[in-house]
Design a protein around this motif. Structure first.
Motif, short mmCIF file in Angstrom:
data_model
loop_
_atom_site.label_atom_id
_atom_site.label_comp_id
_atom_site.label_asym_id
_atom_site.label_seq_id
_atom_site.Cartn_x
_atom_site.Cartn_y
_atom_site.Cartn_z
N GLU A 149 0.80 -1.22 0.00
CA GLU A 149 0.00 0.00 0.00
C GLU A 149 0.83 1.27 0.00
N ALA A 150 2.05 1.16 0.49
CA ALA A 150 2.87 2.36 0.56
C ALA A 150 3.57 2.62 -0.77
N MET A 161 -0.92 3.54 -2.30
CA MET A 161 -1.87 4.55 -1.82
C MET A 161 -1.15 5.80 -1.32
N MET A 162 -0.03 5.61 -0.66
CA MET A 162 0.67 6.79 -0.11
C MET A 162 1.32 7.60 -1.22
N SER A 214 -1.33 9.43 -3.08
CA SER A 214 -1.82 10.57 -2.30
C SER A 214 -0.92 11.79 -2.47
N PHE A 215 0.38 11.57 -2.37
CA PHE A 215 1.30 12.71 -2.52
C PHE A 215 1.31 13.23 -3.96
N ARG A 231 -1.21 15.93 -5.41
CA ARG A 231 -0.92 17.36 -5.30
C ARG A 231 0.40 17.72 -5.97
N GLU A 232 1.41 16.83 -5.83
CA GLU A 232 2.75 17.23 -6.25
C GLU A 232 3.07 16.88 -7.70
N LEU A 277 -11.98 6.95 -0.13
CA LEU A 277 -10.54 7.00 0.15
C LEU A 277 -9.93 8.33 -0.28
N ILE A 278 -10.38 8.81 -1.42
CA ILE A 278 -9.87 10.11 -1.87
C ILE A 278 -11.05 11.04 -2.09
#
Lengths: 208, 365
Positions: free
Chosen positions: B113-114, B171-172, B175-176, B179-180, B225-226
């Protein structure tokens, strides 16, 4: 930069701005514990509330947590020098047989953001590793599980804590997709936490 | 073993999927059952069929397995068989020992997941993206030729739009990146979406297909989740394309999505255009409440809580099943099944008890 601006930048997950703000605040002579308590911890408390209310989601929470950790890293030397105590010591892991770790990671970040010292035991954590964490001083154990089949490892861990004679020295909080308050009571845990923000609040209450 | 003579009729399930009133009897529905469950029901082991790019397909093994899988769906009382896509994205998976006791599969696989396989543009460029040309239709053709009269195939996609984005990036990381590096997210979304559209277009027109089923887990216990903002940007438009392809072939579109989707259900029904929603958990929203809330606009499928089915006695499962049937069956638009899938940790006797209660339901007579 003011503490209010640092607070706002943590909430918005602006990592670079938080880093600059904390540096600036330290240079201005603002005590590290004030920056921690009035900006970082307060900001993460707000992030938790927004998450609970469905205003923000996992990505926004991760951004905020990362920004908070950037600030916290800068504060740590000053905090150590002033002998500021952590809010408590927590060990948390995903139970044996389970590799799901997003929920657990969010709890770790929120607890750190609330001023706790957190030992992340990782995933697929056997009962004896939780026992060892208690023997090493953890005041609270957090256990996470995604599936009904792996949730059973929580019971095994509770039994291991009792068998090792450390159950009365530690509070136990559990969470995860199939976990409920009823299950927490059934296995003799102290509390169930529905999400990372609730977990932080409960941990604070348990060791108050 | 199940002794009732099977009488499959896909029109029965289709009546539910299209919400055209009460069928002649309560249909059963599942996305899939784990191999040890199917094996226990038919009394024969069923080998796992590998599905990865570059792995040569053993057609004889595939046929051997599908002969038995088809027997399971027929003998258990379903009006269809789900056939999964034989092509999946290559992912960063880990395996550890399965905790399901005597029905253990040996190991249980988890997506990391990471960290996924795509963290940056270099990974994106290096990634071995599958193409529609990699699709192999042998299992679909084989099953289509052997379908008993009345049965059809429900095609099960290789994970969904958001799922594959999360699995590929982690997922991590995703997530970042939202935006980035939105351009990377957009590029991954486009690759995944185009692949799903290609698969959908190629499969929906094939013989024997009765419906198309997308699994796309979008929620966790208390919400999506998002953010819906990102779902509208990267997920819903592609899901809508899959619905349009499905409908162009006059087929119903089923969505399996775990977690709490209450805040986006209106968009899934009215915007994306799903015909049926599957996957419910009692700790989030009991299926009876879901039927009451959305049953006039979309078919509601399954919903018997997996945790309850796993940790209850057979008598408790029977009572629970009767209660859910009494709440959900009247008026049609609902089929009996688990809230997720027949996982290998559900005791077989409990699963069979659920089906048995469904067979005994007299509300449509």
């Amino acid at each position: 930069m003011t503490l209010e601006q640092i607070f706002q930048n943590v909430v918005e997950g602006e990592m670079a701005a938080v880093e600059a703000g904390v540096r600036s605040a330290l240079e201005q002579g603002i005590p590290a514990d004030r920056i921690l308590n009035e900006a970082l911890i307060q900001a993460m408390a707000k992030v938790g509330r927004l998450f609970e209310e469905g205003e923000i989601f996992v990505p926004e929470m991760l951004f905020a947590a990362r920004a908070m950790q950037t600030g916290l890293k800068l504060l740590k030397p000053a905090l150590a020098a002033t002998d500021v105590q952590s809010a408590g010591k927590v060990a948390i892991g995903t139970v044996q047989g389970d590799l799901h770790d997003i929920g657990k990671n969010l709890v770790v970040m929120m607890l750190e953001g609330a001023g706790f010292e957190v030992e992340d035991l990782g995933t697929d954590v056997p009962p004896e590793k939780f026992v060892q964490a208690v023997q090493n001083g953890a005041q609270v154990i957090g256990m996470s599980a995604l599936l009904t089949t792996t949730m059973a490892s929580m019971l095994k861990t509770m039994e291991a804590l009792r068998a090792a004679g450390v159950r009365e020295h530690v509070k136990v909080v559990i969470g995860g997709a199939p976990v409920t308050d009823a299950y927490a009571r059934k296995i003799g845990a102290d509390a169930y936490a529905a999400d990372a923000s609730v977990a932080t609040r409960i941990v604070r209450q348990l060791i108050a | 073993m199940i002794h009732n003579p099977p009488t499959p009729d896909f029109a029965r399930l289709e009546k539910v999927l299209r919400r055209q009133g009460q069928p002649d009897r309560l249909p059963f529905v599942e996305l899939f059952a784990d191999n040890p469950i199917m094996a226990a029901v038919i009394g024969e082991p069923i080998p796992v069929i590998p599905n990865a790019i570059g792995v040569p397909i053993d057609y004889a093994a595939q046929e051997y397995a599908f002969d038995r899988i088809l027997r399971f769906w027929l003998e258990a009382g379903y009006d269809y068989i789900t056939v999964p896509c034989q092509l999946v994205f290559l992912l960063n998976r880990q395996e550890i020992k399965d905790t399901a006791g005597e029905q253990s599969k040996g190991n249980r696989a988890w997506v990391n997941e990471a960290t996924g396989v795509i963290a940056n543009w270099d990974d994106f460029e290096r990634y071995r993206w599958p193409t529609v040309a990699d699709l192999d239709f042998h299992s679909l053709e084989y099953v289509a030729k052997r379908l008993p009269e009345g049965m059809k195939i429900i095609f099960m996609g290789p994970g969904g739009q958001l799922e594959n984005m999360m699995w590929l990036m982690g997922m991590m990381n995703l997530s970042f990146a939202l935006r980035e590096d939105p351009a990377l997210v957009e590029a991954v979304a486009t690759k995944v979406g185009e692949m799903l559209v290609g698969i959908w277009s190629a499969v929906a027109e094939r013989p024997g297909i009765g419906a198309m089923w997308l699994g796309d887990d979008m929620g966790f216990k208390s919400g999506p989740l998002i953010s819906p903002k990102y779902l509208r940007q990267y997920v819903f438009p592609w899901q809508k394309k899959l619905v349009e392809i499905t409908h162009a072939h006059h087929l119903p579109f089923l969505l399996h999505s775990c977690g709490n989707l209450q805040t986006i259900m209106d968009e899934l029904i009215d915007g994306v255009g799903i015909d049926a929603k599957h996957s419910f958990e009692d700790v989030i929203l009991p299926v009876a409440e879901a039927k009451a809330r959305w049953g006039q606009r979309v078919a509601i499928l399954g919903g018997l809580d997996v945790d309850t089915l796993t940790r209850s006695t057979e008598d408790e499962v029977r009572a629970y099943t009767r209660k859910v049937i009494e709440a959900c069956a009247p008026g049609g638009g609902w089929a009996l099944g688990t809230g997720n899938s027949v996982a290998n940790y559900i005791p077989v006797r409990n699963y069979l008890a659920m089906l048995d209660e469904g067979r005994q339901y007299q509300g449509y007579v």
